[in-house]
Design a protein around this motif. Structure first.
Motif, PDB file in Angstrom:
ATOM      1  N   PHE A 129       0.840  -1.195   0.000  1.00 12.78           N
ATOM      2  CA  PHE A 129       0.000   0.000   0.000  1.00 12.78           C
ATOM      3  C   PHE A 129       0.877   1.248   0.000  1.00 12.78           C
ATOM      4  O   PHE A 129       0.697   2.159  -0.816  1.00 12.78           O
ATOM      5  CB  PHE A 129      -0.897  -0.034   1.240  1.00 12.78           C
ATOM      6  N   LEU A 130       1.833   1.294   0.918  1.00 12.67           N
ATOM      7  CA  LEU A 130       2.698   2.472   1.001  1.00 12.67           C
ATOM      8  C   LEU A 130       3.517   2.645  -0.274  1.00 12.67           C
ATOM      9  O   LEU A 130       3.692   3.773  -0.757  1.00 12.67           O
ATOM     10  CB  LEU A 130       3.619   2.362   2.215  1.00 12.67           C
ATOM     11  N   LYS A 131       4.019   1.549  -0.823  1.00 13.52           N
ATOM     12  CA  LYS A 131       4.792   1.640  -2.060  1.00 13.52           C
ATOM     13  C   LYS A 131       3.940   2.222  -3.189  1.00 13.52           C
ATOM     14  O   LYS A 131       4.404   3.075  -3.956  1.00 13.52           O
ATOM     15  CB  LYS A 131       5.322   0.258  -2.459  1.00 13.52           C
ATOM     16  N   GLY A 132       2.681   1.787  -3.284  1.00 16.02           N
ATOM     17  CA  GLY A 132       1.792   2.322  -4.309  1.00 16.02           C
ATOM     18  C   GLY A 132       1.546   3.811  -4.140  1.00 16.02           C
ATOM     19  O   GLY A 132       1.554   4.575  -5.118  1.00 16.02           O
ATOM     20  N   LEU A 133       1.348   4.249  -2.900  1.00 16.39           N
ATOM     21  CA  LEU A 133       1.128   5.670  -2.634  1.00 16.39           C
ATOM     22  C   LEU A 133       2.365   6.491  -2.973  1.00 16.39           C
ATOM     23  O   LEU A 133       2.267   7.588  -3.536  1.00 16.39           O
ATOM     24  CB  LEU A 133       0.745   5.876  -1.169  1.00 16.39           C
ATOM     25  N   LYS A 134       3.532   5.950  -2.650  1.00 12.88           N
ATOM     26  CA  LYS A 134       4.775   6.663  -2.968  1.00 12.88           C
ATOM     27  C   LYS A 134       4.999   6.716  -4.480  1.00 12.88           C
ATOM     28  O   LYS A 134       5.410   7.758  -5.024  1.00 12.88           O
ATOM     29  CB  LYS A 134       5.956   5.990  -2.271  1.00 12.88           C
ATOM     30  N   ASN A 135       4.736   5.612  -5.170  1.00 13.11           N
ATOM     31  CA  ASN A 135       4.921   5.586  -6.619  1.00 13.11           C
ATOM     32  C   ASN A 135       4.027   6.607  -7.311  1.00 13.11           C
ATOM     33  O   ASN A 135       4.411   7.190  -8.330  1.00 13.11           O
ATOM     34  CB  ASN A 135       4.643   4.192  -7.167  1.00 13.11           C
ATOM     35  N   ARG A 136       2.826   6.807  -6.772  1.00 13.05           N
ATOM     36  CA  ARG A 136       1.886   7.785  -7.350  1.00 13.05           C
ATOM     37  C   ARG A 136       2.062   9.182  -6.771  1.00 13.05           C
ATOM     38  O   ARG A 136       1.305  10.090  -7.110  1.00 13.05           O
ATOM     39  CB  ARG A 136       0.443   7.315  -7.110  1.00 13.05           C
ATOM     40  N   LYS A 137       3.060   9.323  -5.871  1.00 13.07           N
ATOM     41  CA  LYS A 137       3.347  10.617  -5.235  1.00 13.07           C
ATOM     42  C   LYS A 137       2.110  11.193  -4.523  1.00 13.07           C
ATOM     43  O   LYS A 137       1.838  12.396  -4.570  1.00 13.07           O
ATOM     44  CB  LYS A 137       3.890  11.616  -6.262  1.00 13.07           C
ATOM     45  N   LEU A 138       1.387  10.297  -3.843  1.00 12.54           N
ATOM     46  CA  LEU A 138       0.131  10.704  -3.206  1.00 12.54           C
ATOM     47  C   LEU A 138       0.258  11.036  -1.729  1.00 12.54           C
ATOM     48  O   LEU A 138      -0.694  11.563  -1.144  1.00 12.54           O
ATOM     49  CB  LEU A 138      -0.928   9.606  -3.390  1.00 12.54           C
ATOM     50  N   LEU A 139       1.399  10.760  -1.100  1.00 21.21           N
ATOM     51  CA  LEU A 139       1.503  11.073   0.323  1.00 21.21           C
ATOM     52  C   LEU A 139       1.323  12.567   0.601  1.00 21.21           C
ATOM     53  O   LEU A 139       0.512  12.937   1.465  1.00 21.21           O
ATOM     54  CB  LEU A 139       2.829  10.567   0.898  1.00 21.21           C
TER      55      LEU A 139
END
Length: 214
Positions: free
Chosen positions: A98-108
């Motif tokens: 989940f965190l990797k996906g958010l980071k890849n999409r620059k959503l944090l």
């Protein structure tokens, strides 16, 4: 900010926390039903977990109508619709993925600003850990970093870490206590029947959680 950190959304204290957060949003947004968006921790091809969440929010008088996937099914249009919702549901699942996906999409930074601006965030298990400074505590509930994620920093919306699904057997285990001793930051050990609510500027505990380094 308006945050709910839950282990199991189907328990009484979790439902109370979600309802309290939604009610606080109604007092601000003045429309009904409230609109809730959903971020999947990993692909949900048949949207099984999304549909379960839809039923839960419907029972609470809210409308879950926006689904966002972070991997192959990602849509910029869905992201824009998500950010227009009154609250966002961060699903459970594989915390590292989940965190990797958010980071890849620059959503944090996008989600952090959403929360700062008054949008509600409801985190379930993995989703709750995403709301803290780091997901390093995911190892305490059995998550394994299969995706090789190096940077475990997360949304940092609260000043403590969170581990869901904790039971008395774990707390009494010498091995678990050894694992816990590694953590030098305040950590909430949350059983399935408890939850945390952050609305008034302080954390309200529903049920009984154990705190490491409180």
């Amino acid at each position: 900010m308006k945050l709910a950190l839950l282990s199991d959304p189907n328990t009484e204290n979790a439902q109370a926390a979600i309802n309290a957060l939604l009610q606080s949003l109604i007092s601000i947004n003045k429309h009904s039903p409230l609109r809730v968006g959903y971020i999947a921790s990993q692909p949900d091809p048949h949207r099984e977990f999304y549909q379960q969440a839809q039923q839960m929010y419907q029972a609470l008088g809210a409308e879950l109508s926006v689904y966002l996937e972070l991997e192959g099914g990602f849509s910029q249009q869905s992201l824009e619709c998500l950010l227009n919702c009154d609250a966002i549901h961060l699903s459970g699942g594989d915390t590292y993925r989940f965190l990797k996906g958010l980071k890849n999409r620059k959503l944090l930074p996008v989600l952090r600003q959403y929360a700062i601006n008054g949008g509600g965030l409801i985190g379930i298990s993995a989703g709750a850990m995403i709301m803290t400074p780091s997901i390093a505590s995911a190892s305490l509930c059995g998550d394994i970093n299969h995706c090789g994620l190096d940077d475990l920093s997360a949304l940092n919306l609260v000043d403590f870490m969170f581990t869901p699904h904790i039971d008395q057997a774990q707390l009494q285990s010498d091995q678990f206590q050894q694992q816990l001793a590694v953590f030098k930051q305040q950590l909430c050990l949350c059983p399935d029947d408890s939850s945390l609510l952050f609305i008034t500027g302080k954390v309200e505990q529903l049920g009984v959680c154990q705190w490491h380094l409180l």
